[in-house]
Design a protein around this motif. Structure first.
Motif, PDB file in Angstrom:
ATOM      1  N   ASN A  96       0.815  -1.210   0.000  1.00 22.20           N
ATOM      2  CA  ASN A  96       0.000   0.000   0.000  1.00 22.20           C
ATOM      3  C   ASN A  96       0.854   1.267   0.000  1.00 22.20           C
ATOM      4  O   ASN A  96       0.450   2.299  -0.553  1.00 22.20           O
ATOM      5  CB  ASN A  96      -0.938  -0.008   1.206  1.00 22.20           C
ATOM      6  N   LEU A  97       2.047   1.199   0.587  1.00 20.99           N
ATOM      7  CA  LEU A  97       2.928   2.366   0.578  1.00 20.99           C
ATOM      8  C   LEU A  97       3.534   2.583  -0.806  1.00 20.99           C
ATOM      9  O   LEU A  97       3.774   3.720  -1.216  1.00 20.99           O
ATOM     10  CB  LEU A  97       4.014   2.212   1.638  1.00 20.99           C
ATOM     11  N   VAL A  98       3.771   1.502  -1.532  1.00 21.20           N
ATOM     12  CA  VAL A  98       4.217   1.643  -2.925  1.00 21.20           C
ATOM     13  C   VAL A  98       3.099   2.262  -3.756  1.00 21.20           C
ATOM     14  O   VAL A  98       3.334   3.148  -4.592  1.00 21.20           O
ATOM     15  CB  VAL A  98       4.639   0.283  -3.508  1.00 21.20           C
ATOM     16  N   LEU A  99       1.874   1.825  -3.513  1.00 23.76           N
ATOM     17  CA  LEU A  99       0.730   2.384  -4.234  1.00 23.76           C
ATOM     18  C   LEU A  99       0.600   3.883  -3.984  1.00 23.76           C
ATOM     19  O   LEU A  99       0.292   4.645  -4.911  1.00 23.76           O
ATOM     20  CB  LEU A  99      -0.552   1.660  -3.816  1.00 23.76           C
ATOM     21  N   GLN A 100       0.838   4.323  -2.757  1.00 21.62           N
ATOM     22  CA  GLN A 100       0.756   5.746  -2.446  1.00 21.62           C
ATOM     23  C   GLN A 100       1.693   6.571  -3.330  1.00 21.62           C
ATOM     24  O   GLN A 100       1.395   7.714  -3.668  1.00 21.62           O
ATOM     25  CB  GLN A 100       1.120   5.984  -0.982  1.00 21.62           C
TER      26      GLN A 100
END
Length: 338
Positions: A96-100
């Motif tokens: 999810n942090l990569v997606l951000q």
């Protein structure tokens, strides 16, 4: 060249991710030193490297100094390209942090994109997948784009191995006002576990129900295949007319099920007793899209240092400031302005 000290403010990986994301949108290069300078283990971890690699992959960008453990990089952005992308964190680091990092620039791409992310989907250092799908993305879709998410496989810390897929149809971001969350529609909770004793989840359910006073059938237990664990998370969800709040509690060695559940349940109780639109996680996530939409406002509980640090970085790249004004009711109105 924008120069940033990565130990400023909250001093975590958000400074890096927000800088890379906004660099791609605005076309401004940046240099960041003392990356994650306030963390116990400073420097870039695997998930941070993957985030920057992903930013380069969706564009014609270059990054000097990129490596695990490094504390300084120089990033020069290129043109963002729509496409099909696959990024693997390689550990339980948060997908999810990569997606951000890559979502905001892909919202401005020249066509639809499909992203596959592999790694941790339920990681105690980041919002869980469920929050992204049911709390954050519906707000993005209300602003114009169409973004959908699918969970293929859960990935808990420390094993990881999770997988999510994201489809993005870009559109100009329209500013919105999110001051009122509307009426409460429903509440529910799930104690999810894999490769652990069933009684752990049962104890979490019992403790959470005691704090919240929810009906017996509102909080249940879900057992996942053993090979997706070991892992445990308690998810509490309150759906309102205009927003869904999700609070999570992650199991870990040495943390009693009852304590985990009480902490999560009290956080949810505090949110529900307030009049805020956004909880602390959602408030963090809304800052970038609201700035890129050219304005807007929302109400939230007391802003975290994480949110205020994000607002400072956004101002460096976009010139847009955020005001955090506390109301008599105790909630804060967050406004984006030039």
């Amino acid at each position: 060249m924008i120069k940033i000290n990565g130990s400023e403010g909250e001093g975590g990986g958000q400074v890096l991710r927000t800088s890379a994301s906004l660099s791609l949108v605005t076309g401004q290069s940046f240099q960041i030193t003392d990356i994650r300078g306030k963390r116990e283990k400073p420097g870039m971890m695997r998930q941070h490297v993957t985030s920057i690699e992903a930013a380069c992959a969706i564009s014609e960008s270059t990054c000097e100094g990129l490596d695990i453990g490094t504390s300084e990089i120089t990033f020069r952005p290129g043109a963002v390209k729509a496409g099909n992308y696959n990024f693997a964190v390689g550990t339980a680091g948060s997908t999810n942090l990569v997606l951000q990092t890559v979502l905001p620039p892909l919202l401005f791409a020249d066509g639809p994109s499909h992203i596959t992310l592999e790694g941790g989907t339920h990681n105690m250092m980041a919002p869980p997948y469920d929050f992204i799908e049911r709390s954050f993305l519906p707000i993005i879709n209300r602003m114009g784009p169409t973004v959908s998410a699918r969970l293929v496989r859960h990935g808990f810390y420390p094993r990881g191995g999770g997988k999510i897929e994201i489809d993005i149809t870009p559109s100009p971001l329209t500013r919105i006002e999110s001051l009122d969350r509307g009426a409460l529609r429903s509440v529910k909770g799930t104690a999810m576990f894999a490769g652990l004793p069933f009684e752990i989840a049962e104890r979490e359910v019992k403790a959470a129900r005691k704090v919240l006073g929810w009906d017996e059938d509102a909080i249940g237990v879900r057992e996942l295949p053993e090979d997706q664990g070991p892992g445990n998370i308690l998810l509490l969800e309150a759906e309102y007319d205009q927003v869904t709040e999700i609070v999570s509690g992650f199991g870990k060695l040495g943390l009693k099920a009852e304590r985990l559940a009480k902490t999560a349940a009290n956080r949810m109780k505090g949110y529900m007793e307030s009049e805020a639109f956004a909880g602390p996680y959602l408030a963090d996530q809304l800052l970038v899209p609201f700035a890129l939409a050219g304005g807007g406002s929302f109400t939230t509980v007391k802003p975290s240092q994480h949110a205020r640090t994000g607002a400072d970085i956004i101002e460096r790249f976009t010139g847009r400031k955020f005001e955090f004004d506390q109301q008599e009711s105790g909630v804060f109105v967050v406004r984006s302005s030039t």
